[in-house]
Design a protein around this motif. Structure first.
Motif, PDB file in Angstrom:
ATOM      1  N   LEU A  80       0.730  -1.564  -0.522  1.00  0.00           N
ATOM      2  CA  LEU A  80       0.094  -0.114  -0.049  1.00  0.00           C
ATOM      3  C   LEU A  80       0.834   1.195   0.290  1.00  0.00           C
ATOM      4  O   LEU A  80       0.915   2.175  -0.961  1.00  0.00           O
ATOM      5  N   ASP A  81       2.127   1.231   0.806  1.00  0.00           N
ATOM      6  CA  ASP A  81       2.814   2.635   0.398  1.00  0.00           C
ATOM      7  C   ASP A  81       3.153   3.310  -0.552  1.00  0.00           C
ATOM      8  O   ASP A  81       3.378   3.894  -0.997  1.00  0.00           O
ATOM      9  N   VAL A  83       1.578   2.916  -3.637  1.00  0.00           N
ATOM     10  CA  VAL A  83       0.636   3.386  -4.115  1.00  0.00           C
ATOM     11  C   VAL A  83       0.216   4.479  -3.936  1.00  0.00           C
ATOM     12  O   VAL A  83       0.281   5.654  -4.091  1.00  0.00           O
ATOM     13  N   LEU A  84       0.518   4.892  -2.199  1.00  0.00           N
ATOM     14  CA  LEU A  84       0.560   6.252  -1.414  1.00  0.00           C
ATOM     15  C   LEU A  84       1.894   6.596  -1.962  1.00  0.00           C
ATOM     16  O   LEU A  84       1.631   8.004  -1.979  1.00  0.00           O
ATOM     17  N   TYR A  93      -7.103  11.021  -0.691  1.00  0.00           N
ATOM     18  CA  TYR A  93      -5.677   9.518  -0.664  1.00  0.00           C
ATOM     19  C   TYR A  93      -6.931   8.102   0.209  1.00  0.00           C
ATOM     20  O   TYR A  93      -5.815   7.469  -0.352  1.00  0.00           O
ATOM     21  N   ARG A  97      -6.130   4.289  -1.282  1.00  0.00           N
ATOM     22  CA  ARG A  97      -6.360   3.036  -0.690  1.00  0.00           C
ATOM     23  C   ARG A  97      -7.847   2.080  -0.702  1.00  0.00           C
ATOM     24  O   ARG A  97      -7.366   1.128  -1.215  1.00  0.00           O
ATOM     25  N   ASN A  98      -8.948   2.516  -1.470  1.00  0.00           N
ATOM     26  CA  ASN A  98      -9.541   1.619  -2.201  1.00  0.00           C
ATOM     27  C   ASN A  98      -9.056   1.686  -3.287  1.00  0.00           C
ATOM     28  O   ASN A  98      -9.755   0.579  -4.211  1.00  0.00           O
ATOM     29  N   HIS A 100      -6.237   0.452  -4.189  1.00  0.00           N
ATOM     30  CA  HIS A 100      -5.140  -0.707  -3.945  1.00  0.00           C
ATOM     31  C   HIS A 100      -5.999  -2.112  -3.760  1.00  0.00           C
ATOM     32  O   HIS A 100      -6.102  -3.146  -4.192  1.00  0.00           O
ATOM     33  N   ALA A 101      -7.070  -1.247  -2.813  1.00  0.00           N
ATOM     34  CA  ALA A 101      -7.904  -2.695  -2.324  1.00  0.00           C
ATOM     35  C   ALA A 101      -8.969  -3.497  -3.543  1.00  0.00           C
ATOM     36  O   ALA A 101      -9.641  -4.335  -3.487  1.00  0.00           O
ATOM     37  N   GLY A 266      -2.958   7.198   6.407  1.00  0.00           N
ATOM     38  CA  GLY A 266      -2.023   6.315   6.003  1.00  0.00           C
ATOM     39  C   GLY A 266      -0.781   6.562   5.361  1.00  0.00           C
ATOM     40  O   GLY A 266       0.297   6.974   5.221  1.00  0.00           O
TER      41      GLY A 266
END
Length: 353
Positions: A80-81, A83-84, A93, A97-98, A100-101, A266
């Motif tokens: 995830l990091d 992607v962030l 942001y 997170r979504n 990636h989910a 995040g």
DNA sequence: TAGGCGTGGTG
DNA sequence: TCACCAAGCCT
């Protein structure tokens, strides 16, 4: 909606708009060539990035994401990091997170194939009514009705919808559905958005160039700029805080990670005070380490629902200084997932003042 | 369901 | 400068 003076207007037809679109469509990085069906992964990625975000802002991020994450599996397999970090600066942001989910769900539960119906798309993280319809129409040529801010403006003008947003949404959606054709629904959706973005603009719409200018009730009344009607908005408060730029002699900077959800969820930040409703005093409040903190100036930032003024303090530390609980020393600040407000703090901290 | 949630461009 | 707003979603 239609007064006696405008009742004579003929209904807008999709063929007029599609003909206009075939001549004037924008060329955008995520768009397939005319006549081709677009790649669902690219359509989905672009639609997430374009939520409340301008085409100009999203463009470079889209290309960078496509290079780093060429398909849904690459995105699902990434931490995830990662992607962030790539999303940093683009805002909202929770989208990252979504995103990636959603990639994880599509990769693990759908074999990497995006579902093609609105209902299935709607069940995925980060995909709401707009995005589900947009992906279904653009990537799968489903006759879905796509309603975004552009479409709301175009439709509210075409039919002179007097009801205010957001209460008018259900009515606008029904009117938009009556316009959506069975043929080329994806092109029609993109044509509506192109029309809203380039012709039927919020201010000074270029009605003389509009393929529907003879079908538009608002224009017939000379009131095109007054639509859509909107409820009065509330004003934005200002909050205040202190931010601490702690730098080691080797250049490492003290950072910490924000809570996983909520504002800037995040993302990475420098240590700071809580953000208060009233201005803090000049003395550093709640510094992460004891030191002779020097005031460097103020970083100002505006979020969607409040403004923020951060007083920036700076101090230097020896290379053997242990980081406080929950923090770490980073030698690669440029690669961290710092949001825009923290880039402003950095700029103030590194300024000569 | 109304408010939380970023950022940058524009007139 | 400042208000507006840009291919919304989630809770």
């Amino acid at each position: 909606m239609s007064s006696p003076s405008t009742a004579a207007l003929s209904e807008p037809g999709s063929s007029d708009l599609l003909a206009w679109y075939d001549c004037h469509r924008r060329r955008l990085p995520w768009r397939a060539l005319p006549g081709e069906i677009a790649d669902p992964y690219r359509v989905w990625l672009s639609e997430i990035m374009l939520q409340q975000t301008t085409v100009a802002a999203a463009g470079p991020y889209f290309l960078a994401f496509l290079q780093r994450f060429p398909d849904v599996f690459a995105l699902a397999d990434a931490p995830l990091d990662d992607v962030l970090r790539r999303w940093a600066g683009l805002g909202y942001y929770a989208r990252a997170r979504n995103l990636h989910a959603c990639a994880v769900v599509v990769a693990r539960e759908h074999g990497g194939v995006f579902p093609g119906t609105e209902a299935e798309l709607l069940a995925l993280p980060g995909i709401g009514p707009y995005t589900a319809a947009a992906v279904a129409a653009i990537a799968f040529d489903e006759p879905a009705t796509v309603v975004d801010g552009n479409v709301e403006r175009v439709v509210s003008r075409l039919f002179a919808v007097e009801e205010e947003l957001p209460r008018a949404r259900p009515r606008i959606r029904k009117l938009a559905a009556t316009l959506t054709p069975a043929r080329r629904p994806g092109d029609f959706a993109q044509a509506m958005m192109d029309l809203g973005a380039t012709i039927c603009t919020p201010r000074r719409p270029a009605c003389s160039l509009c393929p529907w200018n003879e079908n538009c009730e608002a224009r017939a009344e000379g009131l095109q700029e007054s639509f859509p009607r909107k409820a009065a908005k509330v004003d934005r408060p200002t909050r205040f805080g202190h931010a601490f730029w702690a730098e080691r002699t080797d250049g490492a900077v003290l950072l910490r990670r924000r809570a996983a959800t909520g504002l800037l969820g995040g993302m990475v930040e420098v240590p700071g005070s809580a953000w208060a409703e009233t201005s803090l005093g000049g003395l550093p409040e709640n510094p992460p380490l004891p030191s002779n903190w020097q005031p460097m100036g103020t970083a100002r930032h505006v979020f969607s629902h409040f403004a923020l003024e951060l007083s920036v303090f700076r101090a230097t530390f020896t290379n053997d200084t242990p980081p406080p609980e929950g923090c770490w020393w980073s030698l690669e600040v440029e690669k961290e997932a710092l949001p825009g407000v923290m880039r402003k703090v950095e700029k103030v901290a590194r300024s000569a003042g």
